[in-house]
Design an enzyme around this catalytic site. Structure first.
Site, PDB file in Angstrom:
ATOM      1  N   LYS A   1       9.489   9.689 -46.085  1.00 29.00           N
ATOM      2  CA  LYS A   1      10.689  10.180 -46.767  1.00 29.00           C
ATOM      3  C   LYS A   1      10.313  10.947 -48.032  1.00 29.00           C
ATOM      4  O   LYS A   1      10.934  11.960 -48.361  1.00 29.00           O
ATOM      5  CB  LYS A   1      11.628   9.015 -47.094  1.00 29.00           C
ATOM      6  CG  LYS A   1      12.282   8.397 -45.870  1.00 29.00           C
ATOM      7  CD  LYS A   1      13.255   7.300 -46.254  1.00 29.00           C
ATOM      8  CE  LYS A   1      13.942   6.710 -45.036  1.00 29.00           C
ATOM      9  NZ  LYS A   1      14.898   5.638 -45.398  1.00 29.00           N
TER      10      LYS A   1
ATOM     11  N   ASP B   1       4.633   8.151 -59.432  1.00 29.97           N
ATOM     12  CA  ASP B   1       4.957   6.735 -59.537  1.00 29.97           C
ATOM     13  C   ASP B   1       6.332   6.676 -60.165  1.00 29.97           C
ATOM     14  O   ASP B   1       6.602   7.364 -61.162  1.00 29.97           O
ATOM     15  CB  ASP B   1       3.933   5.986 -60.384  1.00 29.97           C
ATOM     16  CG  ASP B   1       4.093   4.473 -60.242  1.00 29.97           C
ATOM     17  OD1 ASP B   1       4.387   4.020 -59.117  1.00 29.97           O
ATOM     18  OD2 ASP B   1       3.927   3.753 -61.235  1.00 29.97           O
TER      19      ASP B   1
ATOM     20  N   GLY C   1      14.690   2.545 -51.433  1.00 26.09           N
ATOM     21  CA  GLY C   1      14.490   1.752 -52.642  1.00 26.09           C
ATOM     22  C   GLY C   1      15.797   1.201 -53.182  1.00 26.09           C
ATOM     23  O   GLY C   1      16.606   0.617 -52.456  1.00 26.09           O
ATOM     24  N   TYR C   2      16.032   1.408 -54.460  1.00 21.79           N
ATOM     25  CA  TYR C   2      17.211   0.875 -55.140  1.00 21.79           C
ATOM     26  C   TYR C   2      18.397   1.845 -55.113  1.00 21.79           C
ATOM     27  O   TYR C   2      19.418   1.584 -55.752  1.00 21.79           O
ATOM     28  CB  TYR C   2      16.866   0.535 -56.598  1.00 21.79           C
ATOM     29  CG  TYR C   2      15.769  -0.500 -56.747  1.00 21.79           C
ATOM     30  CD1 TYR C   2      16.054  -1.862 -56.751  1.00 21.79           C
ATOM     31  CD2 TYR C   2      14.442  -0.108 -56.873  1.00 21.79           C
ATOM     32  CE1 TYR C   2      15.052  -2.811 -56.886  1.00 21.79           C
ATOM     33  CE2 TYR C   2      13.418  -1.047 -57.014  1.00 21.79           C
ATOM     34  CZ  TYR C   2      13.733  -2.394 -57.017  1.00 21.79           C
ATOM     35  OH  TYR C   2      12.731  -3.343 -57.149  1.00 21.79           O
TER      36      TYR C   2
ATOM     37  N   ARG D   1      13.156  11.819 -59.516  1.00 20.95           N
ATOM     38  CA  ARG D   1      12.059  12.452 -58.783  1.00 20.95           C
ATOM     39  C   ARG D   1      12.307  13.944 -58.630  1.00 20.95           C
ATOM     40  O   ARG D   1      11.394  14.751 -58.761  1.00 20.95           O
ATOM     41  CB  ARG D   1      11.878  11.790 -57.419  1.00 20.95           C
ATOM     42  CG  ARG D   1      10.606  12.256 -56.690  1.00 20.95           C
ATOM     43  CD  ARG D   1      10.364  11.506 -55.397  1.00 20.95           C
ATOM     44  NE  ARG D   1      10.034  10.118 -55.646  1.00 20.95           N
ATOM     45  CZ  ARG D   1      10.846   9.089 -55.421  1.00 20.95           C
ATOM     46  NH1 ARG D   1      12.062   9.281 -54.939  1.00 20.95           N
ATOM     47  NH2 ARG D   1      10.456   7.859 -55.668  1.00 20.95           N
TER      48      ARG D   1
END
Length: 206
Positions: free
Chosen positions: A12, A74, A158-159, A186
């Site tokens: 992804k 990260d 993720g969240y 991101r």
């Protein structure tokens, strides 16, 4: 077309970055490859104390092992009521790396007694580009917002299902890929890195 390694096995993330680079640089200028295309590539321990340190660790190792310009990021969730945690531990908050559902549920459980008005949070991302020559670039992005109690939306990862960015009522998981790219931590970081990459492209082998 220049080949660039994205130091991840997350499919992804690969699709997301290729979409962002194509929009920023024009389709066909950069071909991304991931660690799934690199045989016998060992895990790089994320031992840094910050997002930037971890991004650089991964990008340096990718450039050293493959000889390709390497991008690594990260990123994670910083929750105000948890003093900025899970932070760099976001992907393994529940103890198992990459278990999105368990990580999300643990954060919600830890916030069960926190009032709704104190659920401020931010997504944070550091993105690094390391060239085989040793030249390094590091940028960052942040998306402020708040958490909700119940996951909503089927997109993202993720969240994303419990995070609502400032200025919207939708979770990141309810946004279209293009909408998310415009506002996400991101997307902000990688667009900044795309500008750096554009300047480096004439120096890269095709």
């Amino acid at each position: 077309m220049s080949k660039v390694l994205l130091a991840t096995t997350n499919a992804k993330k690969l699709v997301e970055l290729q979409r962002i680079l194509d929009a920023a640089l024009g389709a066909g200028r950069v071909e991304l490859t991931s660690l799934t295309d690199v045989p016998d590539y060992p895990d790089v321990p994320e031992t840094g104390l910050s997002f930037g340190e971890n991004a650089l660790l991964k990008a340096r190792e990718g450039a050293r092992r493959t000889g390709l310009p390497t991008i690594a990021d990260d990123s994670g969730l910083a929750v105000d009521a948890l003093n900025g945690m899970p932070g760099v531990l976001s992907a393994r908050w529940s103890g198992r790396h990459g278990d999105d559902r368990a990580n999300l549920q643990l954060v919600l459980a830890q916030l069960a007694d926190v009032p709704d008005e104190q659920l401020g949070a931010s997504f944070v991302c550091a993105a690094a580009l390391v060239l085989p020559s040793g030249r390094e670039h590091l940028v960052d992005g942040r998306q402020p917002g708040r958490l909700i109690r119940s996951p909503r939306g089927a997109g993202g990862f993720g969240y994303d299902p419990i995070f609502v960015g400032d200025g919207t009522s939708s979770t990141n998981a309810e946004l279209s890929p293009e909408e998310k790219d415009r506002v996400s931590h991101r997307g902000i970081a990688l667009r900044a890195l795309a500008k750096v990459l554009a300047k480096e492209l004439p120096t890269l082998p095709s």
